[in-house]
Design a protein around this motif. Structure first.
Motif, PDB file in Angstrom:
ATOM      1  N   ARG A 198      75.592   6.254  58.977  1.00 26.17           N
ATOM      2  CA  ARG A 198      76.528   5.324  59.613  1.00 26.17           C
ATOM      3  C   ARG A 198      77.310   5.980  60.761  1.00 26.17           C
ATOM      4  O   ARG A 198      77.856   5.274  61.610  1.00 26.17           O
ATOM      5  N   TYR A 199      77.354   7.307  60.786  1.00 24.47           N
ATOM      6  CA  TYR A 199      78.111   8.010  61.822  1.00 24.47           C
ATOM      7  C   TYR A 199      77.294   9.195  62.346  1.00 24.47           C
ATOM      8  O   TYR A 199      76.471   9.768  61.618  1.00 24.47           O
ATOM      9  N   VAL A 200      77.562   9.564  63.596  1.00 20.21           N
ATOM     10  CA  VAL A 200      77.010  10.785  64.187  1.00 20.21           C
ATOM     11  C   VAL A 200      78.188  11.658  64.615  1.00 20.21           C
ATOM     12  O   VAL A 200      79.021  11.233  65.426  1.00 20.21           O
ATOM     13  N   HIS A 201      78.253  12.842  64.055  1.00 19.39           N
ATOM     14  CA  HIS A 201      79.300  13.816  64.435  1.00 19.39           C
ATOM     15  C   HIS A 201      78.681  14.819  65.401  1.00 19.39           C
ATOM     16  O   HIS A 201      77.798  15.589  65.032  1.00 19.39           O
ATOM     17  N   PHE A 202      79.157  14.802  66.639  1.00 23.19           N
ATOM     18  CA  PHE A 202      78.618  15.637  67.720  1.00 23.19           C
ATOM     19  C   PHE A 202      79.684  16.652  68.110  1.00 23.19           C
ATOM     20  O   PHE A 202      80.810  16.287  68.467  1.00 23.19           O
TER      21      PHE A 202
END
Length: 233
Positions: A198-202
């Protein structure tokens, strides 16, 4: 237009043939946001640079800058969470008894974002069942600041923002004997990562050097892209 008409328009305009298209999705909102193929990172070029032009040459004045010293790179970091980690002085290469007037002070400058995939217009069935490719792209400035000047860590997270479903790390080593001062591209494709994303941590870290004045490592072209394709079924 009706829901079915918006759904057909999304299918046509975004190339969604073969992708699950449930009736519970607000297809007008999806069409307006157009999340597939669009860069989901905010402010992907905070230094105002583009990879289509070479990085600017540093201005070596030989004189201390006017005003207080600058320890962080200049730029517009709107949309990014930034932080700085100052590293200890490295005196390992100094011969015993040598007198040193200045040593470079290195620091990591971190920039991170968390992309909410559903808020950007993606839907559960697409992420869980179809699992489209999630493409990561980035460019950093080749320099002779240090042999390690760039690090990338990207995580695909579940709905609780804590569960790591998949992750990728890049920590390249620079060849200091071969210097061309260009952009170096970094990329990765997440595919077949499983349901629940549900999320992308970049987050990427750039190494800066300070000795009288700051010599930063610049970055541009950062991107998180979701493509209506999948390389692993």
């Amino acid at each position: 237009m009706s829901t079915d008409e918006w759904k057909r328009r999304c299918e046509s305009d975004m190339g969604l043939q073969g992708v699950p298209l449930p009736d519970t999705v607000d297809w007008k909102s999806v069409h307006d946001k157009n999340p597939l193929g669009r860069n989901l990172l905010r402010n992907p070029a905070p230094h105002g640079l583009t990879k289509d032009s070479p990085p600017p040459e540093p201005e070596l004045t030989g004189m201390p800058p006017c005003g207080p010293p600058r320890f962080e790179p200049e730029g517009d970091f709107t949309g990014w969470i930034t932080s700085r980690e100052v590293l200890p002085y490295d005196s390992s290469g100094i011969p015993p008894g040598a007198v040193v007037c200045h040593l470079p002070q290195y620091s990591w400058f971190s920039m991170e974002q968390v992309v909410d995939l559903k808020a950007e217009g993606l839907w559960d069935e697409l992420l869980d069942d179809f699992q489209p490719d999630i493409v990561i792209e980035d460019c950093y400035e080749e320099s002779q600041v240090h042999e390690s000047i760039y690090q990338l860590h990207v995580k695909l997270l579940g709905a609780d923002k804590q569960t790591v479903i998949s992750e990728h790390t890049a920590n390249p080593t620079e060849d200091l004997s071969n210097f061309s001062h260009t952009w170096k591209e970094v990329s990765h494709v997440f595919s077949g990562y499983g349901p629940g994303v549900r999320y992308v941590h970049f987050v990427h870290r750039l190494k800066n050097s300070f000795m009288v004045e700051l010599f930063p490592t610049l970055v541009t072209g950062s991107a998180v892209l979701v493509r209506p394709t999948r390389t692993n079924c």
